[in-house]
Design a protein around this motif. Structure first.
Motif, PDB file in Angstrom:
ATOM      1  N   GLU A 362       0.828  -1.210   0.000  1.00 34.82           N
ATOM      2  CA  GLU A 362       0.000   0.000   0.000  1.00 34.82           C
ATOM      3  C   GLU A 362       0.859   1.257   0.000  1.00 34.82           C
ATOM      4  O   GLU A 362       0.577   2.225  -0.722  1.00 34.82           O
ATOM      5  CB  GLU A 362      -0.922  -0.008   1.222  1.00 34.82           C
ATOM      6  CG  GLU A 362      -1.844   1.203   1.289  1.00 34.82           C
ATOM      7  CD  GLU A 362      -2.714   1.221   2.547  1.00 34.82           C
ATOM      8  OE1 GLU A 362      -3.263   2.294   2.866  1.00 34.82           O
ATOM      9  OE2 GLU A 362      -2.830   0.173   3.211  1.00 34.82           O
ATOM     10  N   ALA A 399      -4.410  -3.850  -1.501  1.00 34.26           N
ATOM     11  CA  ALA A 399      -3.477  -2.730  -1.341  1.00 34.26           C
ATOM     12  C   ALA A 399      -3.673  -1.694  -2.443  1.00 34.26           C
ATOM     13  O   ALA A 399      -3.597  -0.480  -2.200  1.00 34.26           O
ATOM     14  CB  ALA A 399      -2.036  -3.246  -1.346  1.00 34.26           C
ATOM     15  N   LYS A 402      -6.818   0.259  -1.525  1.00 31.94           N
ATOM     16  CA  LYS A 402      -6.571   1.200  -0.429  1.00 31.94           C
ATOM     17  C   LYS A 402      -5.742   2.386  -0.902  1.00 31.94           C
ATOM     18  O   LYS A 402      -5.991   3.532  -0.510  1.00 31.94           O
ATOM     19  CB  LYS A 402      -5.875   0.487   0.720  1.00 31.94           C
ATOM     20  CG  LYS A 402      -6.776  -0.491   1.469  1.00 31.94           C
ATOM     21  CD  LYS A 402      -6.022  -1.175   2.606  1.00 31.94           C
ATOM     22  CE  LYS A 402      -6.927  -2.139   3.368  1.00 31.94           C
ATOM     23  NZ  LYS A 402      -6.204  -2.835   4.468  1.00 31.94           N
TER      24      LYS A 402
END
Length: 679
Positions: A362, A399, A402
């Motif tokens: 992320e 990820a 996000k």
């Protein structure tokens, strides 16, 4: 006449006429969940698919908003006339055998004229047309299977081939399709009319066209102008571009141009982005639906494989992509996350060190997405679920999602081949504002298309010149007469004289400055026919050379033009649509060899011509290659504008060829010219 298509496109009531094809439409309406009135009309049946039938059109409870007319071509005309008289909102004419079959002497063209007259002010799609699908309102006036799904907003796809449209609806790329409309023969309503009507639906985000023929050129120009004013992009596939050069061509220009160059130049003039395949068409529409035209060309790419990074870097060569460097600020962030073994570059290979670390993934994705790229691409191929376990990919996918939520970046997740992203995952990504990209090759072309869309100059576009129909009694002017006509419009030529006999041309040549070039008149391609002799140093040499020429209708002798920076071609051809196409490119012996040309629709502004000239491969020569002299660019532009001015003043022009135009350091001189025009 502007027709109101709103009731036809968004009907509340639908009448169905015909046998099995009309029944098929009822099946599709029931399957899609259409909640309006369905009124089958059949003289002998009481119900179809559980829906009450009416014995005749006159028995319908009200004037239908839309009608599917699935009867034979003769009966279609009567049905359309009745529907029009009762104030129906519009109809789909399914039957074939109209103008598209005229080559078989079936009387189709006459029937099509009768159909248009019968329709009056009621809009009709077709004939030879499947109909339309409105996925926004579940109005599926379509007599066959289709693969689309209901949506709240999406793109509209319009075409003349119903089968191609069916194929497009079967896509599993998560592209939301709002409308599919088949225009058929475009007898009354063209694809531009449909497109213009769909632009008024705020739920339509972009429009895709599958074009076989433009129809009304002026209507097409108005449609494109309306799209520009509304900020909605049009993309297109133009079919039928591989036809052989037209049999009637006599010039180099016409052989090089053909119909394909005219259609491409016309689309470009209108700000319509042309693509070459259905896959790229769908991917481009998806990008436009999600992001619109890109404001710039700065692109990032991330993958956990050096192979993928290298492949995409190679694949974008020659495109508008700019894989600019990642900023120093974000490089520092990435170094902290990825460690010293990873080289920070764009495309970025972040390796597999962090594949099992969702936090590091992320952070990596967020760092790049925060760097102001116009589009960010993450390459990630998902294992085939029916054979593999994809659980290891859940973390990286989450990820990406996000990271997208952390930023306002435009993000795409790319499978290197189309089947490596499932429809289920693609739907999920779209819900998160991430565009799924199916296939690296398709992605590169689609992204290049939306970059080009962002580079389109805003503002009005002047109407194209439309010449009258082709004159069957066309005449060809010989070189001498062609040069005389063009000289009156400011085109520069060498000093020259003409005569009929070898003796007369020899005597006349004495008034010119040697060396001279001798040309035989009445032959289109003189060099190939041996009707050109260079470097003649005396009147006697001119007479002797003229005496040796065969099958000519006279002679032209002129002073030789030496030491050009390069040789250019300027040509004009008349397209079958009536559009006049200006072509510039490499001239002389390099014309067919290099085929380095650019084409513009007339009238073209001087800055457009200049841009096209500088886009040629030989522009390096024009601008002084490796210390060589530069050509007089203004003189070249003056010559091109003089040729265009001749075209604008001669609406009966069919072909014009200047080859070569000698581009020199201090002037530009045309040494050959040929004109073909209506009598």
């Amino acid at each position: 006449m502007t027709l109101d298509l709103s009731r036809l496109l968004r009907p509340k009531s639908i009448a169905l006429l015909g046998g099995v094809w009309a029944e098929n439409v009822i099946v599709q309406l029931q399957k899609s969940g259409f909640n309006g009135d369905i009124w089958p009309v059949h003289p002998r049946r009481d119900e179809i698919c559980g829906v009450k039938c009416y014995r005749s059109i006159e028995d319908l409870p009200a004037s239908p908003d839309a009608s599917f007319v699935g009867v034979n071509r003769e009966l279609t005309i009567n049905v359309i006339k009745t529907l029009s008289a009762m104030g129906a909102g519009g109809a789909i004419c399914f039957a074939s055998g109209f103008a598209e079959s005229e080559s078989e002497n079936t009387g189709g063209a006459d029937l099509e004229n009768q159909l248009i007259e019968a329709a009056g002010e009621m809009p009709i799609l077709g004939p030879n047309c499947y109909g339309l699908i409105n996925y926004l309102d579940n109005a599926t006036l379509w007599p066959d299977k289709h693969g689309g799904r209901a949506c709240d907003r999406g793109v509209a796809i319009i075409g003349q081939s119903s089968n191609i449209l069916i194929n497009m609806t079967m896509q599993q790329r998560a592209l939301p399709i709002a409308y599919v409309v088949a225009a058929g023969n475009q007898a009354q309503i063209g694809i531009s009319d449909v497109g213009s009507a769909l632009l008024d639906d705020a739920r339509v985000t972009a429009i895709g066209l599958y074009i076989e023929g433009f129809g009304d050129i002026r209507a097409f120009e108005s449609f494109a102008a309306k799209a520009r004013s509304k900020g909605k992009q049009i993309i297109a596939i133009k079919s039928g571009k591989s036809q052989k050069s037209r049999a009637a061509t006599i010039t180099h220009t016409a052989s090089l141009a053909g119909g394909a160059a005219a259609s491409s130049a016309f689309l470009k003039r209108l700000g319509i982005i042309e693509v070459s395949s259905v896959a790229v068409f769908l991917e481009t529409l998806k990008l436009l639906h999600m992001f619109g035209a890109l404001p710039g060309n700065a692109i990032s790419s991330m993958s956990c494989s050096g192979g993928e990074a290298g492949l995409i870097a190679d694949m974008v060569e020659g495109s508008n992509f700019d894989f600019r460097n990642i900023s120093s600020k974000q490089c520092s962030v990435l170094k902290d996350v990825l460690g010293p073994l990873v080289t920070i570059a764009n495309p970025l290979d972040y390796h597999t060190f962090i594949w099992g670390d969702p936090i590091a993934l992320e952070q990596t994705y967020t760092a790049v997405l925060s760097d102001g790229f116009d589009l960010n691409i993450l390459i990630m191929d998902i294992p085939l679920l029916k054979r593999c376990d994809d659980s290891a990919w859940h973390g990286p996918i989450n990820a990406v999602i996000k990271a997208k939520r952390n930023t306002a970046a435009r993000v795409g997740l790319l499978g290197t081949i189309p089947e490596n992203l499932s429809e289920e995952l693609s739907d999920r990504l779209m819900m998160e504002g991430i565009v799924p990209m199916h296939g690296m090759e398709e992605m590169v072309q689609a992204v290049d298309a939306v970059i080009r869309a962002g580079q389109i100059e805003k503002g009005p576009v002047s109407p194209a010149m439309l010449a009258p129909g082709m004159d069957e009694t066309a005449i060809v002017l010989d070189e001498a007469h062609s040069k005389t006509e063009l000289a009156a419009f400011g085109l520069n030529f060498p000093e020259a004289v003409s005569a009929v006999t070898p003796t007369d041309i020899g005597n006349a040549s004495a008034d010119l400055s040697f060396p001279l070039v001798l040309k035989g008149l009445g032959i289109a391609h003189k060099s190939e026919a041996g009707a050109v002799v260079l470097n003649l140093g005396s009147s006697h040499a001119v007479e002797t050379a003229a005496g040796a020429m065969k099958n000519v209708n006279g002679f032209l002798v002129e002073e030789m033009v030496t030491e050009p920076v390069c040789e250019l071609l300027i040509g004009i051809t008349k397209d079958e649509t009536g559009l006049m196409l200006l072509t510039i490119g490499a001239g002389g012996v390099m014309t067919e060899l290099l085929q380095d040309t650019a084409s513009l629709i007339i009238p073209a502004e001087r800055n457009e011509i200049s841009k096209a000239l500088q886009g040629l491969n030989l522009a390096k020569l024009l601008n002084g290659f490796r210390g060589k002299p530069k050509a007089d660019i203004d003189a070249i532009l003056d010559a091109i504008e003089a040729v265009q001015a001749y075209c604008l003043a001669n609406t009966n022009l069919i072909e014009l060829d200047i080859n070569p135009l000698m581009a020199r350091a201090d002037n530009a001189i045309a040494v050959d010219a040929l004109i073909r025009k209506g009598s």
